[in-house]
Design an enzyme around this catalytic site. Structure first.
Site, PDB file in Angstrom:
ATOM      1  N   LYS A  44       0.816  -1.218   0.000  1.00  0.00           N
ATOM      2  CA  LYS A  44       0.000   0.000   0.000  1.00  0.00           C
ATOM      3  C   LYS A  44       0.853   1.272   0.000  1.00  0.00           C
ATOM      4  O   LYS A  44       0.461   2.301   0.541  1.00  0.00           O
ATOM      5  CB  LYS A  44      -0.985   0.006   1.178  1.00  0.00           C
ATOM      6  CG  LYS A  44      -1.856  -1.233   1.272  1.00  0.00           C
ATOM      7  CD  LYS A  44      -2.483  -1.616  -0.071  1.00  0.00           C
ATOM      8  CE  LYS A  44      -3.416  -0.537  -0.639  1.00  0.00           C
ATOM      9  NZ  LYS A  44      -3.834  -0.858  -2.033  1.00  0.00           N
ATOM     10  N   ASN A  48       1.753  -0.347  -7.382  1.00  0.00           N
ATOM     11  CA  ASN A  48       1.075  -0.578  -8.662  1.00  0.00           C
ATOM     12  C   ASN A  48       1.187   0.645  -9.573  1.00  0.00           C
ATOM     13  O   ASN A  48       1.210   0.508 -10.799  1.00  0.00           O
ATOM     14  CB  ASN A  48      -0.386  -0.969  -8.429  1.00  0.00           C
ATOM     15  CG  ASN A  48      -0.506  -2.385  -7.901  1.00  0.00           C
ATOM     16  OD1 ASN A  48      -0.380  -3.350  -8.648  1.00  0.00           O
ATOM     17  ND2 ASN A  48      -0.725  -2.519  -6.602  1.00  0.00           N
ATOM     18  N   HIS A  99       7.079  -7.363  -2.314  1.00  0.00           N
ATOM     19  CA  HIS A  99       6.871  -6.676  -1.033  1.00  0.00           C
ATOM     20  C   HIS A  99       7.788  -7.242   0.057  1.00  0.00           C
ATOM     21  O   HIS A  99       7.696  -6.816   1.212  1.00  0.00           O
ATOM     22  CB  HIS A  99       5.424  -6.863  -0.558  1.00  0.00           C
ATOM     23  CG  HIS A  99       4.404  -6.048  -1.293  1.00  0.00           C
ATOM     24  ND1 HIS A  99       4.573  -4.710  -1.579  1.00  0.00           N
ATOM     25  CD2 HIS A  99       3.176  -6.385  -1.784  1.00  0.00           C
ATOM     26  CE1 HIS A  99       3.502  -4.260  -2.215  1.00  0.00           C
ATOM     27  NE2 HIS A  99       2.645  -5.257  -2.350  1.00  0.00           N
ATOM     28  N   SER A 129      -4.736   3.331   3.716  1.00  0.00           N
ATOM     29  CA  SER A 129      -4.964   2.585   2.481  1.00  0.00           C
ATOM     30  C   SER A 129      -5.044   1.086   2.763  1.00  0.00           C
ATOM     31  O   SER A 129      -5.879   0.377   2.193  1.00  0.00           O
ATOM     32  CB  SER A 129      -3.837   2.881   1.490  1.00  0.00           C
ATOM     33  OG  SER A 129      -4.041   2.206   0.266  1.00  0.00           O
ATOM     34  N   LYS A 249      -8.511   6.393  -3.797  1.00  0.00           N
ATOM     35  CA  LYS A 249      -8.471   7.851  -3.930  1.00  0.00           C
ATOM     36  C   LYS A 249      -7.223   8.338  -4.654  1.00  0.00           C
ATOM     37  O   LYS A 249      -7.265   9.335  -5.361  1.00  0.00           O
ATOM     38  CB  LYS A 249      -8.547   8.517  -2.546  1.00  0.00           C
ATOM     39  CG  LYS A 249      -9.913   8.449  -1.891  1.00  0.00           C
ATOM     40  CD  LYS A 249      -9.940   9.298  -0.613  1.00  0.00           C
ATOM     41  CE  LYS A 249     -11.329   9.325   0.002  1.00  0.00           C
ATOM     42  NZ  LYS A 249     -11.353  10.177   1.233  1.00  0.00           N
TER      43      LYS A 249
END
Length: 285
Positions: A44, A48, A99, A129, A249
């Site tokens: 998060k 991406n 990650h 997030s 968002k």
């Protein structure tokens, strides 16, 4: 400890999405090649978005690749079962993501010339997030309310463990010629300069038109509408799409709408205790 994770050497990982055999093989046997391009980040933190940027730099701004191939196939997650298999079959230059904390990452990377980009983000926004995303993911334990996830985060009882440990581990690589540190906040503040910096690091020179095409196609609005990038095609057995989505968002500072004054003060204290030894210039928040 939660049973909703796969625990490997004290780190909670996505249940049913990897295995101890893959993780051991990845760390001890996986061969990182000199031409590999690797995206690294704690969950998060905007990884991406970075995958989209790298994909478009690779295609010199041509959006066909990002519009026709899933991001997890363009830049597979090497610790996930499907991604682990996929990377082995990729031709050079390979592009992949992870990650993983530094101690679980392939040992061969540290003697290679592979280029890695590590993405940072304000941990308060990472918490916010993460709360919305992980309540929809079925391979982890799901928080019922924000306060619960906030506590889990501080305890490191969230996917990939402690944010503080993750940062400390990977920041030991800063200053290396093949390791670029950049923040989510920098991308927001000046996306053009950030993409130029990333392109230069990767040795990819973009023309003005190519750069403009990259800029256009990495916007939040374009990515949100791109089914290859917005996780809407993730199978229902992995993610409950009615409970959350990847691209929510795409802003900085949303944590201010969620943290209470007490939570903010408590977090600030813990942050100073754990992060005080690192140069604060690393962090733009």
């Amino acid at each position: 400890m939660a049973t909703d994770y796969l625990w490997f050497e004290g780190i909670p990982l996505l249940n049913n999405r990897t295995s101890t055999e893959i993780l051991k093989s990845l760390r001890d046997e996986f061969v990182v090649r000199d031409r590999d391009v690797i995206t690294l980040a704690y969950p998060k933190s905007g990884i991406n978005w970075m995958i989209e940027i790298i994909s478009l730099i690779h295609s010199k701004g041509d959006p066909h690749w990002v519009q026709s191939v899933l991001n997890c196939n363009r830049s597979p997650w090497i610790e996930i079962t499907e991604g682990h298999k996929s990377v082995k079959n990729q031709k050079d230059p390979r592009i992949y993501s992870s990650h993983l904390p530094i101690q679980l990452f392939p040992k061969s990377f540290f003697n290679s010339k592979a280029k890695a980009i590590y993405l940072l983000r304000n941990p308060r926004d990472v918490i916010t997030s993460g709360y919305y995303f992980f309540r929809a993911l079925k391979c982890v334990k799901n928080p019922e309310f924000f306060e619960q996830y906030y506590e889990w985060f501080l305890q490191g009882d969230v996917p990939y463990g402690s944010w503080f440990d993750h940062i400390h581990g990977w920041m030991s690589m800063r200053g290396k010629e093949n390791f670029l540190v950049i923040s989510y906040e920098e991308l927001h503040q000046d996306i053009r300069a950030s993409i130029e910096r990333i392109s230069q690091f990767l040795g990819k020179k973009l023309s003005s038109d190519e750069l403009n095409s990259v800029l256009k196609n990495v916007s939040f609005e374009v990515m949100k509408d791109n089914k290859m990038s917005n996780f809407s095609l993730v199978p229902d057995e992995i993610m409950d799409h009615s409970k959350g989505k990847l691209l929510r968002k795409g802003i900085t500072g949303d944590w201010k709408n969620h943290f209470t004054v007490a939570q903010s003060e408590a977090f600030d204290k813990i942050y100073q205790e754990k992060m005080g030894v690192l140069p604060q210039g690393l962090f733009p928040w």
